[in-house]
Design an enzyme around this catalytic site. Structure first.
Site, PDB file in Angstrom:
ATOM      1  N   ARG A 229       0.854  -1.195   0.000  1.00  0.00           N
ATOM      2  CA  ARG A 229       0.000   0.000   0.000  1.00  0.00           C
ATOM      3  C   ARG A 229       0.891   1.246   0.000  1.00  0.00           C
ATOM      4  NH1 ARG A 229      -4.961   1.417   4.127  1.00  0.00           N
ATOM      5  NH2 ARG A 229      -3.400   1.014   5.740  1.00  0.00           N
TER       6      ARG A 229
ATOM      7  N   ASP B   8      -4.013   3.395  13.861  1.00  0.00           N
ATOM      8  CA  ASP B   8      -3.156   3.942  12.811  1.00  0.00           C
ATOM      9  C   ASP B   8      -3.678   5.316  12.435  1.00  0.00           C
ATOM     10  OD1 ASP B   8      -5.360   3.514  11.177  1.00  0.00           O
ATOM     11  OD2 ASP B   8      -4.450   1.876  10.049  1.00  0.00           O
TER      12      ASP B   8
END
Length: 528
Positions: A165, A448
């Site tokens: 990613r 996150d």
């Protein structure tokens, strides 16, 4: 270090950086920037235009100009690529050495090697993560903890498939310039991986695979597809070798799922329901619209509330209609040493994964190796030996724009405890992020950047819409926030002065008159 015309590297070079900062990689970065950089900025400007339109009373809807794409029953995405046929469990995490080994060994089918939300874009981390991926593919990676425990890879046929990613389109990479211009962090992460470790994946019978984050339109997907075409030609790779799964994690993208698949169809590997960023984007998109788009405390917003259920069911239907995988959301729980905590959390995770697989999802995410077995068990209970359930087309689903926009039907209250939690999580996460760690366990959950974005956005929304707390009757004001910030920081481990920079950064994005698009942008400016 290779010298490429027009390319300047301003960051210090970590050890072995030349292994990923190769001539081919740097030439690809320059090529992509020169051909696509201006379009990227235009598309980011279009995002700002949309926000202004929503603030003025506009709304989101399915696009009339692309109705013909949605109506055309003939097109499908490419068939699954090697290593991406069975995706029943995917584990996510940053690309440090320990996580790289543990994720690949975890028993999950796929590892989302995260250089975005779970990663701090320190220059050393940007390059170090690429080196760890290259070392893993070449089987030279190893890690020894301070305790003396050593970590090594299992045989290749037991390892998860790597899907990288890269950073979103909005994030720059200030340590690399092309013709004097700062380049896109997305293109840097993509090019460095593709031109080094990604090519070695092809040699292993797999391929360079990506998860694409934060997109807001099919035109942004078209930009990625153009990057793939340019890169494959430049490196002599057959078109269609690159595959990408798109995270539908912004509110505007939910209205363009089918078009996003269409733009990437030769390179598509499906869509993912990125639930945390999706909630953040709901708040961000309609942050000034008061009760109509007001979300209660974060933990009250489950995937079963009407607007979230509509989003997830539409995603499954859209993917399966076009022959693509539909991947579910994150189980963020981190196993605890407390058996009672684990028992309660596992029950919730099991119920959530059962909901996903029964909705038709082909796989789902976990944040910790300790959750892989549970997720696999739930999905295998429905899939059996089948690698997916793409044939479940969910023809019963009929989701309208009004269903996706039905935020006001979400039950729950805005409470002082919810406000306190947002403040505490946001400040703790930012302290970790600024120190170079992008994924951190807080209260037995893996936090996150996405969850930090929800935290600060809710504080901003509640403050700027004159919200009254249901449990105390107090109105959310700057004075109240300042008092709770002081109390929550005092309750954290360590000296409150240790949190000074994180506290300042949090308040900058949580209470300012102007809403920052992403908290990582001002935080990145403060990073060396």
């Amino acid at each position: 270090m290779s010298v490429v015309s027009g390319v300047e590297i301003t960051g210090d070079l970590p050890d072995r950086a030349e292994r990923v900062l190769t001539a081919a990689a740097l030439e690809l970065i320059a090529n992509l920037h020169r051909q696509l950089g201006a379009r990227r900025l235009e598309l980011l400007a279009a995002r700002a235009d949309r926000v202004r339109a929503l603030e003025a009373g506009g709304t989101l809807d399915f696009l009339p100009e692309t109705a013909h794409i949605r109506a055309d029953e003939s097109w499908r995405v490419a068939p699954p690529a090697p290593g991406l046929l069975d995706r029943r469990v995917e584990i996510t995490g940053p690309t440090d050495q320990k996580m790289t080994i543990n994720a690949l060994n975890s028993g999950a089918k796929v590892w989302l090697a995260d250089q975005e939300d779970a990663n701090t874009p320190h220059w050393a981390s940007v390059i170090g993560g690429q080196l760890n991926l290259l070392d893993a593919i070449e089987r030279t990676i190893d890690y020894t903890a301070e305790t003396g425990k050593s970590y090594a890879l299992k045989p290749d046929d037991e390892l998860a498939t790597i899907v990288v990613r890269p950073r979103g389109w909005h994030l720059p990479e200030k340590h690399i310039t092309v013709d004097g211009e700062i380049v896109s962090g997305s293109l840097v992460d993509f090019a460095l991986y593709l031109a080094t470790a990604g090519l070695r994946q092809i040699d292993k019978g797999l391929g360079p695979y990506f998860y694409l984050p934060k997109m807001e339109s099919h035109l942004e997907a078209r930009l990625w597809n153009d990057a793939f075409v340019i890169a494959q030609d430049a490196l002599g790779i057959p078109q269609g070798t690159i595959r990408a799964t798109v995270l539908i994690e912004t509110y505007p993208a939910a209205f363009e799922m089918e078009e996003i698949l269409y733009e990437l169809r030769e390179h598509s590997a499906g869509l993912n329901a990125g639930r945390w960023d999706y909630m953040f984007s709901v708040i961000k998109s309609f942050r000034t619209r008061g009760a109509e788009f007001l979300l209660p405390d974060r933990n009250s917003v489950t995937m079963t509330v009407p607007f979230m259920q509509a989003y997830s069911e539409l995603l499954v239907q859209t993917c399966h209609r076009r022959g693509a995988h539909a991947i579910g959301g994150m189980a963020a729980f981190i196993p605890s040493r407390d058996p009672e905590v684990n028992e309660a959390a596992f029950e919730k995770v099991r119920a959530d994964k059962a909901r996903e697989v029964n909705q038709g999802f082909d796989g789902s995410w976990v944040a910790h190796p300790g959750m892989v077995e549970l997720c696999a068990e739930v999905f295998t209970g429905v899939l059996g030996d089948a690698p997916h359930q793409i044939e479940v087309t969910r023809d019963d689903v009929d989701v309208s724009a009004a269903d996706l926009l039905n935020v006001s039907a979400t039950p729950g209250d805005v409470t002082e405890q919810g406000l306190r939690s947002n403040i505490s999580v946001g400040i703790q996460y930012l302290q970790s992020w600024l120190a170079g760690v992008g994924a951190v366990a807080i209260n037995d959950l893996m936090e996150d950047a996405a969850t930090a974005e929800i935290s600060r956005s809710q504080v901003w929304q509640w403050l700027h819409n004159d919200i009254t707390l249901a449990d105390t009757g107090e109105r959310v004001t700057r004075d109240l926030i300042d008092r709770l910030v002081t109390e929550e920081v005092a309750a954290l481990d360590g000296d409150p002065d240790d949190y000074a920079e994180a506290r300042r950064t949090f308040l900058d994005v949580a209470v300012a008159d102007d809403y920052a698009d992403f908290l990582t942008l001002p935080a990145y400016e403060r990073m060396p």
